[in-house]
Structure formats: C-alpha cells, structure tokens
Scaffold this motif. Structure first.
Motif, PDB file in Angstrom:
ATOM      1  N   GLN A  47       9.502   3.048   1.635  1.00 31.75           N
ATOM      2  CA  GLN A  47       8.966   2.607   0.347  1.00 31.75           C
ATOM      3  C   GLN A  47       9.159   3.670  -0.731  1.00 31.75           C
ATOM      4  N   GLN A  48       8.910   4.931  -0.401  1.00 32.39           N
ATOM      5  CA  GLN A  48       9.083   6.004  -1.379  1.00 32.39           C
ATOM      6  C   GLN A  48      10.559   6.191  -1.738  1.00 32.39           C
ATOM      7  N   THR A  49      11.430   6.084  -0.744  1.00 33.99           N
ATOM      8  CA  THR A  49      12.871   6.256  -1.009  1.00 33.99           C
ATOM      9  C   THR A  49      13.383   5.165  -1.936  1.00 33.99           C
ATOM     10  N   ARG A  50      12.993   3.917  -1.691  1.00 32.00           N
ATOM     11  CA  ARG A  50      13.442   2.822  -2.552  1.00 32.00           C
ATOM     12  C   ARG A  50      12.908   2.966  -3.968  1.00 32.00           C
ATOM     13  N   ALA A  51      11.664   3.432  -4.097  1.00 34.37           N
ATOM     14  CA  ALA A  51      11.078   3.599  -5.433  1.00 34.37           C
ATOM     15  C   ALA A  51      11.791   4.698  -6.217  1.00 34.37           C
ATOM     16  N   ARG A  52      12.233   5.743  -5.517  1.00 37.76           N
ATOM     17  CA  ARG A  52      12.857   6.873  -6.211  1.00 37.76           C
ATOM     18  C   ARG A  52      14.314   6.620  -6.575  1.00 37.76           C
ATOM     19  N   ILE A  53      14.968   5.648  -5.945  1.00 34.62           N
ATOM     20  CA  ILE A  53      16.362   5.362  -6.273  1.00 34.62           C
ATOM     21  C   ILE A  53      16.511   4.021  -6.983  1.00 34.62           C
ATOM     22  N   ASP A  54      15.417   3.392  -7.374  1.00 36.67           N
ATOM     23  CA  ASP A  54      15.478   2.115  -8.087  1.00 36.67           C
ATOM     24  C   ASP A  54      16.076   2.352  -9.478  1.00 36.67           C
ATOM     25  N   PRO A  55      17.245   1.796  -9.798  1.00 36.50           N
ATOM     26  CA  PRO A  55      17.851   2.050 -11.109  1.00 36.50           C
ATOM     27  C   PRO A  55      17.029   1.516 -12.274  1.00 36.50           C
ATOM     28  N   ALA A  56      16.193   0.498 -12.014  1.00 36.00           N
ATOM     29  CA  ALA A  56      15.347  -0.008 -13.090  1.00 36.00           C
ATOM     30  C   ALA A  56      14.346   1.041 -13.555  1.00 36.00           C
ATOM     31  N   LEU A  57      14.074   2.035 -12.707  1.00 30.43           N
ATOM     32  CA  LEU A  57      13.154   3.109 -13.089  1.00 30.43           C
ATOM     33  C   LEU A  57      13.893   4.416 -13.371  1.00 30.43           C
ATOM     34  N   THR A  58      14.906   4.726 -12.552  1.00 31.51           N
ATOM     35  CA  THR A  58      15.571   6.027 -12.691  1.00 31.51           C
ATOM     36  C   THR A  58      16.423   6.106 -13.948  1.00 31.51           C
ATOM     37  N   VAL A  59      17.167   5.026 -14.265  1.00 27.94           N
ATOM     38  CA  VAL A  59      18.040   5.071 -15.447  1.00 27.94           C
ATOM     39  C   VAL A  59      17.231   5.172 -16.735  1.00 27.94           C
ATOM     40  N   PRO A  60      16.208   4.302 -16.982  1.00 24.98           N
ATOM     41  CA  PRO A  60      15.413   4.489 -18.204  1.00 24.98           C
ATOM     42  C   PRO A  60      14.703   5.841 -18.257  1.00 24.98           C
ATOM     43  N   ALA A  61      14.227   6.329 -17.104  1.00 23.30           N
ATOM     44  CA  ALA A  61      13.562   7.635 -17.107  1.00 23.30           C
ATOM     45  C   ALA A  61      14.533   8.735 -17.485  1.00 23.30           C
ATOM     46  N   ARG A  62      15.776   8.626 -17.001  1.00 24.53           N
ATOM     47  CA  ARG A  62      16.786   9.629 -17.359  1.00 24.53           C
ATOM     48  C   ARG A  62      17.092   9.591 -18.851  1.00 24.53           C
ATOM     49  N   LEU A  63      17.235   8.397 -19.412  1.00 24.48           N
ATOM     50  CA  LEU A  63      17.514   8.282 -20.838  1.00 24.48           C
ATOM     51  C   LEU A  63      16.324   8.753 -21.674  1.00 24.48           C
ATOM     52  N   ALA A  64      15.126   8.434 -21.217  1.00 24.25           N
ATOM     53  CA  ALA A  64      13.938   8.862 -21.961  1.00 24.25           C
ATOM     54  C   ALA A  64      13.805  10.379 -21.965  1.00 24.25           C
ATOM     55  N   SER A  65      14.248  11.014 -20.880  1.00 23.11           N
ATOM     56  CA  SER A  65      14.140  12.475 -20.819  1.00 23.11           C
ATOM     57  C   SER A  65      15.059  13.157 -21.830  1.00 23.11           C
ATOM     58  N   MET A  66      16.025  12.427 -22.381  1.00 12.69           N
ATOM     59  CA  MET A  66      16.918  12.996 -23.394  1.00 12.69           C
ATOM     60  C   MET A  66      16.341  12.923 -24.795  1.00 12.69           C
ATOM     61  N   LEU A  67      15.189  12.256 -24.939  1.00  8.98           N
ATOM     62  CA  LEU A  67      14.583  12.071 -26.257  1.00  8.98           C
ATOM     63  C   LEU A  67      13.404  13.007 -26.448  1.00  8.98           C
ATOM     64  N   SER A  68      13.095  13.251 -27.717  1.00 11.70           N
ATOM     65  CA  SER A  68      11.933  14.061 -28.077  1.00 11.70           C
ATOM     66  C   SER A  68      11.432  13.597 -29.432  1.00 11.70           C
ATOM     67  N   LEU A  69      10.148  13.335 -29.530  1.00 10.56           N
ATOM     68  CA  LEU A  69       9.516  12.902 -30.777  1.00 10.56           C
ATOM     69  C   LEU A  69       8.333  13.807 -31.085  1.00 10.56           C
ATOM     70  N   GLY A  70       8.311  14.361 -32.301  1.00 13.02           N
ATOM     71  CA  GLY A  70       7.207  15.246 -32.687  1.00 13.02           C
ATOM     72  C   GLY A  70       7.059  16.438 -31.773  1.00 13.02           C
ATOM     73  N   GLU A  71       8.181  16.978 -31.323  1.00 18.30           N
ATOM     74  CA  GLU A  71       8.195  18.121 -30.421  1.00 18.30           C
ATOM     75  C   GLU A  71       7.487  17.839 -29.105  1.00 18.30           C
ATOM     76  N   GLN A  72       7.402  16.554 -28.761  1.00 18.45           N
ATOM     77  CA  GLN A  72       6.816  16.171 -27.485  1.00 18.45           C
ATOM     78  C   GLN A  72       7.830  15.333 -26.704  1.00 18.45           C
TER      79      GLN A  72
END
Length: 590
Positions: free
Chosen positions: A232-257
């Motif tokens: 269950q943990q392995t599937r959750a960590r490699i789910d592209p519906a979560l990993t891809v948006p999280a990766r893209l979100a990590s490239m953003l920054s708003l208000g120095e946060q």
C-alpha cells in the motif's frame, strides 16, 4: 585418455583421505609476507602469464611470483619472461631509453634453481627492441610491456622494430623466424601508496581467520514482514496522480513560501485557496480551481522528416524510383494527404514519448511541422490542434500540392552550382523573355527576362546518389480550360523551367571537333582542330592565329601578337541556359 576402475577408486580414496586430514588441521591465518620489499604481483601479471602458457608447447614450470619479484629490481620498467626447453621460465628486467626508444636488458637474468631458490646470471646490457619516441610520449612506457603480443621479443638476431597499430596498442612484425615463447609484463608493484592500501585491506582479510567465533555466532532469524502495508505504501508513493503534481508544485514559490500538493487534489499555500468564500482572508492572493489546465509548452523540432524517409523507405517516398531512366527530367507533384498522415503519426508518437518522459505539456503540441527540406523556412502543416475535423487529410488549412522537378543523372553532380528557377510564359513564346515574333539579331528586346518575375524553388532534396528534386510553389495539375480569369493562374503550363549555368563561373575552351567546317564567323564556332591543338598538347597565342577564315571578330592581319586578354576573349565559353516548357514535363495521362 581413459582410466580403469581401479585407478578411479584410488583417486577417490586419496581424495577422501585428504578431506579427513584437512578437517583435522587447524586453519592457519594468511601472512602478508615481505610485500614491502618485494612488491605485489597483480591480476595483470596473471593474465600475461596465461597468454604465455597458451603459446608454450610444454607446461610452465617455476615459482612465477618469486621470479617476478626477484627480477623487479630498482630501475626496472618491465620484465621479459621466456620459456626454455622443458617449460622452465626465465625472467629478465628491461628498461626503455627515453632518448632513442631502445629497450635494453639490465641486471641479472633469473631462472628456477633447487627448491625455492632462484639462479641468477649476470648479463651484459644490450638492446632487444626499438619503440617510436612519439608513441612513448603519448601512451607511456608501461603500455609497451602490457600490450606487446606473446613472442615479440623472443627472437634471435637484430633488435625488433616495434610499431603502433592502434591507440595504445604496440605491435611487432609478424612471422619473424627463430622466435621462442615469451611475454612482456610490468614489474611488481612497489609504490608506497599502493602498498599502504594493500596492507590495510590485508588486515581486514586476516580478521576473517583470526575471529572465527564471532562469525560462528551469526544466525538467521525469521521476521514477520508486513507485506500488505508495504504494498500500500509503495503504490501510494509511485502514484503519478500524486507524484507528478507534487513535483510540479515543488518548483513553485509564492510569497517566499513553498507550494505543496494536498492529497485532496489541490495546491497548498498560505496565499492560495480553492473557494471564493475565503477571498477576503488577510494572506490570500490567488484563487486556483481544483482542476486547472496544464502547461501548453512543447519542443519545436525543425528537422525535415523527408530526410529520414529518403533513407529508410525510398520506394515509399517516391514510388517507382528504381525504374527511373538515367539523364531524365520530369515534373511530379507532392502528395499532401501522405504528408499530413505521416506528420500526424510522427507528432502523435512524439506526444506519447513526452508523456512517458514526464514532459509538462498538455499533449496538444505539434513538435514536427517540417516534412520537406524547405529553402524558404516555411512549415508544411499548421498546428494539428487547429485542424478541422470536417476536412479530410490533405485538405487542411495551408496544405496544397506543389510542383516538383525530378532530375536524375550526372548534370547536377558536374555542375553543383546550377541555377534552377521558373519563369512565366507568354502566349506562343518559344523561350522565356523573348518577344513574339523574335526580334532581329542586334535589336533590343523589350521582353527580356525580368528578375522580379522569377519563381525560385521553395524546397530541395536528394534521393540516392544521382536523383535531385526541386519544388516550386506552383499548382501542378490545374487545367487552363476550366480556369476563371479572376483566379490565380499559377499552374505549371504557364511557366518555363530554366536550368542555367552561373554567370560568375566562366569556362574557357573551344568546341569539340565535328569535322563539318565552320558554322559561323565568331570565336564561339571555332573548334580545337582549327587552332592546331590535339589532345595532350598545350595552347598558346601562336595557335590562336591559325583560326580561319579571317573575320572582324578574328582578325587575320595581326598588328600585334595576341596577348592574354585576346586569348581569354577567344576562349571564353558563354554560360548555357536550358528551357523546359511546363507542358512538356507533365507525366502523360494513361
């Protein structure tokens, strides 16, 4: 060979006795020995000795490690191991003279003695081979001793001339008579830094023998592994519906946060909200809906796909290409339906590859827009996401057939700078730029060709070794009988197609002999027989005066001897221009 049953039983009995004796003996820890003084024998030495054994008819005899260490005296850069009668191996130290590249023997030659003792014989130094100085500077002395083939230095007679076959690969002439099995190898390693590392590693190796009780205490205990939870943990960590948006979100920054991705399916940040009722919060700056469009970026690849198709499938690119005769020119037309189908498939596969590689795009891009090798820089298809579903392939916006001249032969190989263009044709014209009827010679022609009306090619390419195609933005198949005068009259029957030598590349010479006499009064009608020059001879001003009959263009009463300008004027050959009417180049209808 074969063994009898008695011999097999004796071997089995001896093996069982040896096993019982080994079980009763106490293991003895290995010793490092006198490595600090005698050096280390490495895997390179073992491999080189194995090559020597393959070239020797008898099994090798002797303590090879002891031979290598003993011969590796101070100043030795390499060793020469030779096999004598009976398989005894001799070792001799070698050194390379950096001034001339000569390989010389130094010190003593060592051979097996009684027991573990070695027998040494002092020999006079002498040259056994010669190596190119430049090769030594490039690859070093050690490369000579590790790459020379077996038997190179085992010959009798003059020193061997060593060459260089490949980078770092030294060799000697093959088939030299009088050779004996031999091999060259580097001396034992005696560098202090290497010996220090070897000593540290050897201490760890000795621990395996000195501490057997600790090793005996190691055991294996079964552990109840939570397999369902791990899955269950392995599937959750490699789910592209979560990993891809999280990766893209990590490239953003708003208000120095930083910006995160919530499992509920949205961006998380102090300045971002998904609901309008939170629009009046103190820190809120952006309203981002849960589902927003992705990035519409895609790479633009200008490579023309026709170049690949010409190589991979020439019969698909031009059906019947193998049946075209030599020295042939014909007009064909492009196939917009085929071009659009191929470009659609190529862009679809590129979109699949971008999706697989995680490229941030909405998959609506058109990376490939170039099929032809364009000369004008334009594209062959519009953006695929703008195509109309009601329009079939080959009829999308901006897609239309073009006229292509197909030329096969050596013409363009002999004249690579030939100019090829189209020129409008007037009614009943026999050549472009000429009045109807033609003006008398010497009379200015007001219908001379206008450079502004030339139609230059828009694409060009090569197929095979002797086929060239040149494309024009001209409709290839419109019938003038059905044209409205208000429409564009750019069809091939309204054009001449011109092949023209470069005006800036003059040629000098006379015509080939035709044995028909003079055809005219000017220099252009003179052939080589009329100036008295045969094949293989040179041409001079004296030959120029032999041209007859005498005319004003070729004066016979020479006031002064011909000079260089006179000769150049007589020899100058006018550039050639060929005209092909569009109607004459059309493929006949069946």
């Amino acid at each position: 060979g074969s063994l009898s049953g008695t011999e097999l039983a004796r071997i089995q009995q001896a093996s069982a006795t040896a096993q019982r004796q080994a079980a009763s003996l106490k293991p003895r820890a290995p010793l490092m020995g006198d490595v600090w003084h005698q050096g280390i024998v490495t895997e390179t030495h073992r491999l080189r000795l194995a090559q020597l054994q393959m070239t020797s008819a008898a099994p090798l005899q002797g303590d090879f490690a002891q031979l290598i260490r003993q011969a590796s005296k101070h100043g030795a850069e390499g060793l020469l191991m030779t096999v004598q009668a009976g398989g005894a191996v001799h070792a001799q130290a070698l050194k390379i003279d950096g001034r001339n590249g000569n390989l010389k023997t130094i010190g003593s030659a060592f051979s097996p003695g009684t027991g573990r003792k070695l027998r040494s014989v002092r020999i006079a130094p002498g040259s056994v081979a010669a190596v190119p100085i430049q090769a030594l500077r490039l690859y070093g002395n050690n490369a000579v001793f590790t790459s020379l083939p077996p038997g190179t230095l085992g010959q009798a007679g003059a020193p061997v001339r060593i060459g260089l076959d490949a980078p770092g690969q030294f060799s000697a002439p093959a088939g030299v008579p009088g050779t004996i099995p031999s091999i060259t190898l580097p001396p034992a390693v005696k560098e202090r830094a290497v010996l220090q590392r070897y000593s540290e590693a050897f201490k760890d190796y000795q621990k395996l023998w000195r501490e057997p009780n600790e090793l005996a205490q190691i055991g294996i205990q079964p552990v109840d592994f939570a397999l369902a939870q791990a899955v269950q943990q392995t599937r959750a960590r490699i789910d592209p519906a979560l990993t891809v948006p999280a990766r893209l979100a990590s490239m953003l920054s708003l208000g120095e946060q930083t910006v995160g991705w919530a499992r509920s399916g949205g961006l998380s940040n102090s300045y971002i909200a998904e609901r309008f009722d939170l629009a009046f919060a103190d820190l809120l700056r952006y309203i981002v809906p849960p589902r927003f469009d992705r990035v519409m970026a895609f790479p633009q690849l200008p490579f023309p796909l026709s170049k690949k198709l010409e190589t991979l499938a020439p019969e698909t690119f031009l059906p019947g290409v193998g049946a075209l005769p030599d020295d042939f020119i014909i007009a064909v037309q492009t196939n917009p339906r085929f071009v659009e189908a191929l470009m659609l498939g190529a862009n679809h596969e590129m979109g699949r590859e971008l999706l697989w590689q995680g490229f941030p795009t909405d998959q609506r891009g058109t990376p490939f827009q170039h099929f032809w090798q364009r000369l004008d820089g334009s594209t062959d298809i519009s953006w695929i996401h703008t195509w109309r579903a009601t329009q079939p392939l080959g009829e999308q916006t901006g897609s239309k057939p073009m006229l292509v001249l197909l030329i096969r032969g050596q013409l363009l190989a002999r004249f690579p700078t030939l100019s090829i263009y189209a020129y409008p044709k007037l009614a009943e014209q026999t050549r472009p730029g000429g009045s109807v009827p033609p003006k008398p010679p010497g009379t200015p022609d007001p219908a001379e060709m206008d450079p502004k009306q030339m139609e230059m090619p828009v694409l060009k390419g090569h197929l095979g070794k002797d086929i060239t195609y040149i494309g024009f933005d001209i409709n290839p198949d419109q019938d003038p009988a059905f044209l409205d005068p208000k429409l564009d009259l750019r069809y091939m029957e309204n054009f001449y197609f011109v092949l023209e030598e470069q005006m800036t590349e003059p040629r000098f010479g006379f015509d080939e002999p035709d044995n028909k006499g003079q055809a005219g009064a000017g220099w252009l009608s003179v052939d080589w027989n009329e100036v008295g020059v045969v094949g293989g001879q040179h041409f001079g001003s004296a030959n120029l005066r032999q041209a007859l009959p005498l005319t004003p263009n070729r004066p016979g009463d020479w006031i002064e001897p011909p000079h260089a300008a006179t000769v150049a004027n007589a020899l100058l050959q006018r550039p050639f221009r060929g005209y092909y009417a569009g109607a004459a180049l059309k493929m006949p209808k069946p």
